[in-house]
Design an enzyme around this catalytic site. Structure first.
Site, short mmCIF file in Angstrom:
data_model
loop_
_atom_site.label_atom_id
_atom_site.label_comp_id
_atom_site.label_asym_id
_atom_site.label_seq_id
_atom_site.Cartn_x
_atom_site.Cartn_y
_atom_site.Cartn_z
N HIS A 68 -19.74 10.99 -22.97
CA HIS A 68 -20.46 9.80 -23.45
C HIS A 68 -21.75 9.64 -22.67
CE1 HIS A 68 -16.99 7.40 -25.52
NE2 HIS A 68 -17.02 8.67 -25.88
N TYR B 146 -18.34 -3.18 -23.88
CA TYR B 146 -17.97 -4.25 -22.95
C TYR B 146 -18.48 -5.55 -23.59
CZ TYR B 146 -17.01 -0.67 -19.43
OH TYR B 146 -16.49 0.40 -18.74
N PRO C 130 -11.18 -3.19 -12.75
CA PRO C 130 -11.47 -2.04 -13.60
C PRO C 130 -12.79 -2.13 -14.38
CG PRO C 130 -9.67 -3.34 -14.51
CD PRO C 130 -9.97 -3.92 -13.19
N LYS D 193 -14.37 2.36 -11.81
CA LYS D 193 -14.69 3.08 -10.57
C LYS D 193 -13.48 3.54 -9.75
CE LYS D 193 -19.08 3.19 -10.82
NZ LYS D 193 -19.05 4.13 -11.95
N TYR E 285 -23.13 3.10 -13.27
CA TYR E 285 -22.01 3.41 -14.16
C TYR E 285 -21.70 4.91 -14.15
CZ TYR E 285 -18.75 2.85 -18.00
OH TYR E 285 -17.60 2.83 -18.76
P1 RFL Z 1 -2.23 5.72 -7.23
O1 RFL Z 1 -2.60 6.28 -8.56
O2 RFL Z 1 -1.77 4.31 -7.16
O3 RFL Z 1 -1.12 6.69 -6.62
C1 RFL Z 1 -0.39 6.37 -5.47
C2 RFL Z 1 0.89 7.18 -5.46
O4 RFL Z 1 1.59 6.94 -4.24
C3 RFL Z 1 2.97 6.72 -4.53
N1 RFL Z 1 3.55 5.89 -3.47
C4 RFL Z 1 4.41 6.35 -2.53
N2 RFL Z 1 4.92 7.57 -2.33
C5 RFL Z 1 5.78 7.71 -1.28
N3 RFL Z 1 6.15 6.69 -0.46
C6 RFL Z 1 5.64 5.44 -0.64
N4 RFL Z 1 6.00 4.45 0.16
C7 RFL Z 1 4.73 5.25 -1.71
N5 RFL Z 1 4.06 4.16 -2.18
C8 RFL Z 1 3.35 4.58 -3.24
C9 RFL Z 1 2.96 6.04 -5.89
O5 RFL Z 1 4.21 6.18 -6.57
C10 RFL Z 1 1.82 6.78 -6.59
O6 RFL Z 1 2.28 7.91 -7.29
O7 RFL Z 1 -3.45 5.86 -6.19
P2 RFL Z 1 -4.65 6.91 -6.07
O8 RFL Z 1 -4.13 8.31 -6.11
O9 RFL Z 1 -5.47 6.45 -4.95
O10 RFL Z 1 -5.48 6.73 -7.45
C11 RFL Z 1 -6.19 5.54 -7.73
C12 RFL Z 1 -6.25 5.29 -9.23
O11 RFL Z 1 -4.95 5.38 -9.77
C13 RFL Z 1 -6.86 3.92 -9.56
O12 RFL Z 1 -7.97 3.66 -8.74
C14 RFL Z 1 -7.33 3.83 -11.04
O13 RFL Z 1 -6.24 3.89 -11.92
C15 RFL Z 1 -8.09 2.51 -11.29
N6 RFL Z 1 -8.50 2.33 -12.69
C16 RFL Z 1 -9.63 2.96 -13.19
N7 RFL Z 1 -10.33 3.81 -12.42
C17 RFL Z 1 -11.39 4.48 -12.95
O14 RFL Z 1 -12.05 5.23 -12.21
N8 RFL Z 1 -11.80 4.35 -14.26
C18 RFL Z 1 -11.14 3.54 -15.09
O15 RFL Z 1 -11.48 3.49 -16.28
C19 RFL Z 1 -10.03 2.77 -14.57
N9 RFL Z 1 -9.33 1.94 -15.36
C20 RFL Z 1 -7.78 1.49 -13.52
C21 RFL Z 1 -8.23 1.32 -14.88
C22 RFL Z 1 -6.63 0.83 -13.08
C23 RFL Z 1 -5.95 0.02 -13.94
N10 RFL Z 1 -4.77 -0.59 -13.45
C24 RFL Z 1 -3.55 -0.63 -14.13
C25 RFL Z 1 -4.72 -0.99 -12.05
C26 RFL Z 1 -7.56 0.49 -15.75
C27 RFL Z 1 -6.43 -0.17 -15.28
C28 RFL Z 1 -5.78 -1.09 -16.28
C1 PHB Z 2 -10.00 2.62 -19.96
O1 PHB Z 2 -10.26 3.32 -20.96
O2 PHB Z 2 -8.85 2.46 -19.58
C2 PHB Z 2 -11.10 1.92 -19.25
C3 PHB Z 2 -12.41 2.23 -19.58
C4 PHB Z 2 -13.45 1.58 -18.93
C5 PHB Z 2 -13.16 0.63 -17.96
C6 PHB Z 2 -11.84 0.34 -17.63
C7 PHB Z 2 -10.79 0.99 -18.28
O3 PHB Z 2 -14.18 -0.03 -17.36
#
Ligand code: RFL
Ligand code: PHB
Length: 394
Positions: free
Chosen positions: A74, A203, A295, A299, A389
């Site tokens: 994109h 957005y 989110p 980032k 972005y």
């Molecule tokens: P994670 O993915 O949370 O993984 C951590 C892992 O550690 C395990 N764990 C343990 N293992 C052993 N012993 C323990 N005591 C433990 N405690 C935890 C867990 O089971 C898990 O497997 O962290 P990591 O690797 O740092 O990754 C970070 C990302 O997952 C997170 O920043 C993103 O998902 C955030 N996020 C987004 N980021 C983007 O860059 N672009 C996006 O579009 C975006 N959209 C989002 C998002 C996060 C969202 N939510 C649900 C918070 C959209 C949403 C809705």
């Molecule tokens: C997503 O597709 O999950 C998503 C995309 C952009 C955002 C957050 C989440 O800023």
């Protein structure tokens, strides 16, 4: 059982898996202890947008092939307010950088497959993981694995265990400083096998709150709407979700939204959080274990990737030449980038969400509209949004 390795990692989310994969490419051994089963980790629907730098790191890690084939590039996003959508092209930033739509579930799957194919799977379902020996210079991890104690002796421990993990707690409280802002709302997200309403993400700021039109593929949509912080998912049957979403996107875009049964529905709280420093002796923190962003700026996953880039550089230097400068600079290099993403995500959230106490069509709403109008009409404001972005360089 006792294992010896160079780097012991807690957590097999994107941060832990990517670190282990990049270290392996350089012949550095690591072991991952993960609390959950593989299917659970893979099944979490989260991020969808990868910065160019993240794509480059994934390619470097040898998991770029499916991403290259299936990822959607994109080069702009839509910003909608007052019912009208305005495109901001990333060319406004003049760097030629783009973002790629590719789900976190797919990134995780590709990395897990890469681990499995070299016969080095994480220890899934590791219970009661704890860290020892950080202060004494004899770092190790301990857990219960398949009913028996397992110890992993190592040179470095890396906490990639997310916001709710245990690793941050091993930095003494007189050294660890934390910064936190919890937002008074959450995001209700739905995944559905329907055609995305628009080729690019939109957005949308509506007087009732924020909504986002995102996607995973040409046939799979991801939509979000702002909801109360303590809202229950049970109050949101699909019909209510679609009705609200269509209302918030207004006649022009809303009328084009295709609806269908949700295949995932979840509520995520919004917070900004930073823990400093990201290193204490032989313990390093990376990804959500050290910082969380709302989110809105997409980032979170991208910051996890840039942390891992800095950390891997430091570790490669250390294990090949004994130089510690990369490891010594890890925390400050990562945090410099983290704080800029914290700032951007906070700004974008404030610009587009309705805050409790804001009157309908009141002062807060009017100021948001003025800034949005400025944003979509000013070349420098557009360039700044685009630059942040697509991701600041690292
Ligand atoms: P994670 O993915 O949370 O993984 C951590 C892992 O550690 C395990 N764990 C343990 N293992 C052993 N012993 C323990 N005591 C433990 N405690 C935890 C867990 O089971 C898990 O497997 O962290 P990591 O690797 O740092 O990754 C970070 C990302 O997952 C997170 O920043 C993103 O998902 C955030 N996020 C987004 N980021 C983007 O860059 N672009 C996006 O579009 C975006 N959209 C989002 C998002 C996060 C969202 N939510 C649900 C918070 C959209 C949403 C809705
Ligand atoms: C997503 O597709 O999950 C998503 C995309 C952009 C955002 C957050 C989440 O800023």
């Amino acid at each position: 059982m006792t294992l010896n390795t160079q780097v012991a990692i807690i957590g097999s989310g994107p941060a832990g898996l990517l670190l282990s994969q990049l270290l392996n490419k350089q012949g550095i051994e690591s072991v991952i202890l993960e609390k959950h089963a593989r299917a659970h980790v893979e099944g979490r629907i989260r991020a969808g947008i990868l910065e160019q730098g993240t794509v480059d790191i994934l390619k470097e890690a040898g998991v770029g092939e499916r991403l290259h084939r299936e990822g959607l590039i994109h080069d702009g996003i839509g910003i909608q307010f007052n019912g009208t959508n305005h495109r901001i092209g990333f060319k406004a930033d003049n760097t030629g950088r783009t973002v790629t739509v590719y789900g976190q579930t797919e990134v995780t799957k590709d990395l897990m497959d890469a681990h499995a194919s070299r016969g080095q799977e994480p220890f899934y379902e590791a219970e009661e993981v704890r860290i020892s020996g950080i202060e004494e210079g004899s770092p190790a991890l301990h857990c219960i694995y398949r009913g028996a104690p397992l110890a992993v002796k190592c040179q470095f421990v890396v906490g990639c265990d997310g916001y709710h993990g245990i690793s941050r707690g091993s930095i003494p409280s007189n050294i660890l400083q934390t910064f936190e802002r919890v937002y008074p709302f959450g995001w209700l997200g739905v995944l559905a096998d329907v055609k995305p309403v628009s080729e690019e993400l939109i957005y949308n700021k509506h007087e009732d709150g924020f909504a986002l039109a995102s996607q995973r593929s040409p046939t799979r949509s991801r939509y979000y709407i702002q909801c109360d912080a303590n809202e229950s998912i049970d109050n949101w049957p699909d019909e209510r979700f679609w009705e609200t979403l269509i209302h918030m996107f207004g006649p022009e875009v809303g009328s084009q939204i295709e609806t269908g049964p949700s295949i995932d529905k979840s509520i995520a709280p919004l917070r900004s959080f930073v823990a400093e420093p990201m290193r204490h002796k032989s313990l390093f923190l990376a990804g959500d274990a050290a910082h969380v962003v709302p989110p809105t700026g997409a980032k979170g996953l991208n910051l996890a990737a840039s942390d891992i880039h800095y950390l891997t550089e430091g570790m490669i230097d250390y294990f090949s030449t004994g130089t510690t400068s990369g490891l010594d600079q890890y925390s400050s290099r990562s945090l410099a980038r983290v704080w800029k993403a914290i700032r951007f995500s906070w700004w974008f959230t404030n610009l587009t969400h309705r805050f409790p106490g804001d009157e309908t069509h009141g002062m807060g709403h009017k100021i948001q509209l003025a800034e949005l109008d400025y944003l979509v009409n000013s070349d420098s404001a557009k360039a700044s949004l685009a630059e942040n972005y697509v991701g600041l360089p690292f």
